[in-house]
Design a protein around this motif. Structure first.
Motif, PDB file in Angstrom:
ATOM      1  N   PRO A  69      66.027  76.005  97.174  1.00 39.26           N
ATOM      2  CA  PRO A  69      65.136  74.866  97.384  1.00 39.26           C
ATOM      3  C   PRO A  69      63.848  75.007  96.582  1.00 39.26           C
ATOM      4  CG  PRO A  69      65.999  75.665  99.477  1.00 39.26           C
ATOM      5  CD  PRO A  69      66.390  76.669  98.436  1.00 39.26           C
ATOM      6  N   VAL A  70      63.368  73.898  96.057  1.00 39.22           N
ATOM      7  CA  VAL A  70      62.128  73.853  95.287  1.00 39.22           C
ATOM      8  C   VAL A  70      61.187  72.874  95.968  1.00 39.22           C
ATOM      9  CG1 VAL A  70      61.086  73.270  93.070  1.00 39.22           C
ATOM     10  CG2 VAL A  70      63.312  74.404  93.137  1.00 39.22           C
ATOM     11  N   ALA A  71      59.914  73.273  96.093  1.00 42.34           N
ATOM     12  CA  ALA A  71      58.946  72.431  96.805  1.00 42.34           C
ATOM     13  C   ALA A  71      57.656  72.330  96.014  1.00 42.34           C
ATOM     14  CB  ALA A  71      58.663  72.999  98.198  1.00 42.34           C
ATOM     15  N   VAL A  72      56.997  71.203  96.131  1.00 38.80           N
ATOM     16  CA  VAL A  72      55.641  71.013  95.616  1.00 38.80           C
ATOM     17  C   VAL A  72      54.789  70.504  96.767  1.00 38.80           C
ATOM     18  CG1 VAL A  72      56.305  70.607  93.226  1.00 38.80           C
ATOM     19  CG2 VAL A  72      56.201  68.681  94.821  1.00 38.80           C
ATOM     20  N   ILE A 106      40.892  69.861  96.764  1.00 38.99           N
ATOM     21  CA  ILE A 106      42.358  69.724  96.698  1.00 38.99           C
ATOM     22  C   ILE A 106      42.978  70.964  96.059  1.00 38.99           C
ATOM     23  CG2 ILE A 106      44.280  68.395  95.756  1.00 38.99           C
ATOM     24  CD1 ILE A 106      42.460  65.950  95.807  1.00 38.99           C
ATOM     25  N   ASP A 107      43.993  71.508  96.705  1.00 38.52           N
ATOM     26  CA  ASP A 107      44.805  72.594  96.156  1.00 38.52           C
ATOM     27  C   ASP A 107      46.219  72.075  95.929  1.00 38.52           C
ATOM     28  OD1 ASP A 107      42.627  74.198  96.487  1.00 38.52           O
ATOM     29  OD2 ASP A 107      43.418  75.304  98.197  1.00 38.52           O
ATOM     30  N   LEU A 108      46.814  72.428  94.790  1.00 34.01           N
ATOM     31  CA  LEU A 108      48.199  72.080  94.491  1.00 34.01           C
ATOM     32  C   LEU A 108      49.040  73.343  94.464  1.00 34.01           C
ATOM     33  CD1 LEU A 108      47.749  69.449  91.628  1.00 34.01           C
ATOM     34  CD2 LEU A 108      47.944  69.051  94.100  1.00 34.01           C
ATOM     35  N   SER A 109      50.319  73.218  94.834  1.00 36.95           N
ATOM     36  CA  SER A 109      51.194  74.387  94.870  1.00 36.95           C
ATOM     37  C   SER A 109      52.615  74.011  94.480  1.00 36.95           C
ATOM     38  CB  SER A 109      51.198  75.013  96.274  1.00 36.95           C
ATOM     39  OG  SER A 109      51.718  74.102  97.230  1.00 36.95           O
ATOM     40  N   ALA A 110      53.359  75.018  94.029  1.00 35.29           N
ATOM     41  CA  ALA A 110      54.788  74.867  93.741  1.00 35.29           C
ATOM     42  C   ALA A 110      55.486  76.125  94.231  1.00 35.29           C
ATOM     43  CB  ALA A 110      55.023  74.676  92.247  1.00 35.29           C
ATOM     44  N   GLU A 111      56.680  75.959  94.799  1.00 34.82           N
ATOM     45  CA  GLU A 111      57.362  77.085  95.446  1.00 34.82           C
ATOM     46  C   GLU A 111      58.860  76.991  95.242  1.00 34.82           C
ATOM     47  OE1 GLU A 111      57.249  79.291  99.831  1.00 34.82           O
ATOM     48  OE2 GLU A 111      56.832  77.144  99.696  1.00 34.82           O
ATOM     49  N   ILE A 112      59.503  78.147  95.109  1.00 30.33           N
ATOM     50  CA  ILE A 112      60.963  78.228  95.102  1.00 30.33           C
ATOM     51  C   ILE A 112      61.383  79.235  96.162  1.00 30.33           C
ATOM     52  CG2 ILE A 112      60.928  79.937  93.236  1.00 30.33           C
ATOM     53  CD1 ILE A 112      63.653  78.795  92.346  1.00 30.33           C
ATOM     54  N   LEU A 113      62.426  78.895  96.921  1.00 30.48           N
ATOM     55  CA  LEU A 113      62.881  79.722  98.026  1.00 30.48           C
ATOM     56  C   LEU A 113      64.346  80.087  97.825  1.00 30.48           C
ATOM     57  CD1 LEU A 113      61.205  76.991  99.274  1.00 30.48           C
ATOM     58  CD2 LEU A 113      61.090  78.531 101.213  1.00 30.48           C
ATOM     59  N   GLY A 114      64.792  81.149  98.501  1.00 37.18           N
ATOM     60  CA  GLY A 114      66.186  81.532  98.398  1.00 37.18           C
ATOM     61  C   GLY A 114      66.576  82.551  99.446  1.00 37.18           C
ATOM     62  N   THR A 155      73.990  85.582 112.462  1.00 35.41           N
ATOM     63  CA  THR A 155      73.950  85.684 111.016  1.00 35.41           C
ATOM     64  C   THR A 155      72.643  86.331 110.597  1.00 35.41           C
ATOM     65  OG1 THR A 155      75.277  83.678 110.742  1.00 35.41           O
ATOM     66  CG2 THR A 155      74.021  84.423 108.837  1.00 35.41           C
ATOM     67  N   SER A 156      72.736  87.416 109.804  1.00 35.91           N
ATOM     68  CA  SER A 156      71.555  88.074 109.257  1.00 35.91           C
ATOM     69  C   SER A 156      71.437  87.723 107.784  1.00 35.91           C
ATOM     70  CB  SER A 156      71.653  89.594 109.431  1.00 35.91           C
ATOM     71  OG  SER A 156      71.659  89.938 110.801  1.00 35.91           O
ATOM     72  N   THR A 157      70.215  87.387 107.348  1.00 32.71           N
ATOM     73  CA  THR A 157      69.999  86.898 105.998  1.00 32.71           C
ATOM     74  C   THR A 157      68.747  87.527 105.401  1.00 32.71           C
ATOM     75  OG1 THR A 157      70.939  84.757 106.656  1.00 32.71           O
ATOM     76  CG2 THR A 157      69.733  84.823 104.589  1.00 32.71           C
ATOM     77  N   THR A 158      68.823  87.924 104.145  1.00 34.67           N
ATOM     78  CA  THR A 158      67.643  88.332 103.398  1.00 34.67           C
ATOM     79  C   THR A 158      67.040  87.095 102.750  1.00 34.67           C
ATOM     80  OG1 THR A 158      68.567  90.513 102.943  1.00 34.67           O
ATOM     81  CG2 THR A 158      66.773  89.771 101.532  1.00 34.67           C
ATOM     82  N   VAL A 159      65.746  86.881 102.962  1.00 38.66           N
ATOM     83  CA  VAL A 159      65.090  85.675 102.450  1.00 38.66           C
ATOM     84  C   VAL A 159      63.941  86.050 101.524  1.00 38.66           C
ATOM     85  CG1 VAL A 159      65.712  84.281 104.455  1.00 38.66           C
ATOM     86  CG2 VAL A 159      63.582  85.576 104.492  1.00 38.66           C
ATOM     87  N   TRP A 160      63.637  85.159 100.584  1.00 34.41           N
ATOM     88  CA  TRP A 160      62.538  85.382  99.660  1.00 34.41           C
ATOM     89  C   TRP A 160      61.925  84.057  99.246  1.00 34.41           C
ATOM     90  CZ3 TRP A 160      63.208  82.859  95.115  1.00 34.41           C
ATOM     91  CH2 TRP A 160      64.524  82.584  94.711  1.00 34.41           C
TER      92      TRP A 160
END
Length: 202
Positions: A163-166, A147-155, A130-135
């Protein structure tokens, strides 16, 4: 930024994913070192305890080459490449996938950083590949006390679930950092993932 020549780091992480009353617990460790020519390499190994089917093992080799050095006002660009293998319960170790992506980091002012990743991955699983384009898109900001804080969205191009991550990272010392992250993904069923990790530079 990439590790410089003779600069290395060791990392370890414990991750738990839960969905539908089942859980997968993963323990991993890895070593990365700078190779020169603005390139670093990282080797990671680990195992995942699967529900009702034993333990799977994995090995992942990753490289990162800096294409543009980030400054206080200019973006940085890097090429990331990875190849992985896995051994499922009762099976032999075999190639499981590979990936290639561009990683862009843009200073936004006020200590904010924006990250954008775009690439492709190939996963080998029966009965076909399976080939997939990811971002991925992320924001990161220091809040004081190391301390560093972050938020991320993937697809990707094969799923409507994003998926959403903190996360949080604490520089406990100049060489030791601790990190934690929570991620949730809503597909046919919700998957919640928690990760605790550490990194030691030497």
């Amino acid at each position: 930024n990439v590790l410089t020549t003779h600069e290395c780091d060791w990392a370890a992480a414990l991750q738990t994913s839960r969905t539908g009353g089942r859980s997968i617990d993963t323990l991993s460790t890895g070593l990365g070192c700078g190779l020169g020519l603005k390139t670093q390499a990282h080797l990671e190994m680990g195992q995942a305890r699967l529900p009702n089917s034993g333990t799977a093992k994995f090995l992942r080799a990753q490289g990162k080459t800096e294409l543009l050095a980030r400054t206080a006002s200019a973006p940085g660009l890097a090429l990331v490449y990875v190849v992985a293998g896995a051994q499922n319960p009762g099976a032999s170790f075999k190639y499981s996938g590979s990936g290639l992506l561009l990683s862009l980091t843009q200073p936004l002012g006020g200590d904010w950083l924006a990250h954008a990743n775009l690439g492709a991955s190939r996963t080998q699983a029966a009965p076909s590949d399976t080939s997939t384009t990811v971002w991925a898109w992320a924001l990161e900001r220091p809040v004081g006390y190391g301390i560093d804080l972050s938020a991320e969205i993937l697809g990707d191009d094969r799923s409507s679930a994003h998926p959403v991550a903190v996360g949080a990272r604490w520089a406990a010392t100049p060489t030791l950092s601790l990190n934690a992250a929570l991620m949730t993904a809503q597909g046919t069923s919700r998957v919640n993932t928690a990760t605790l990790g550490l990194k030691l530079k030497f």
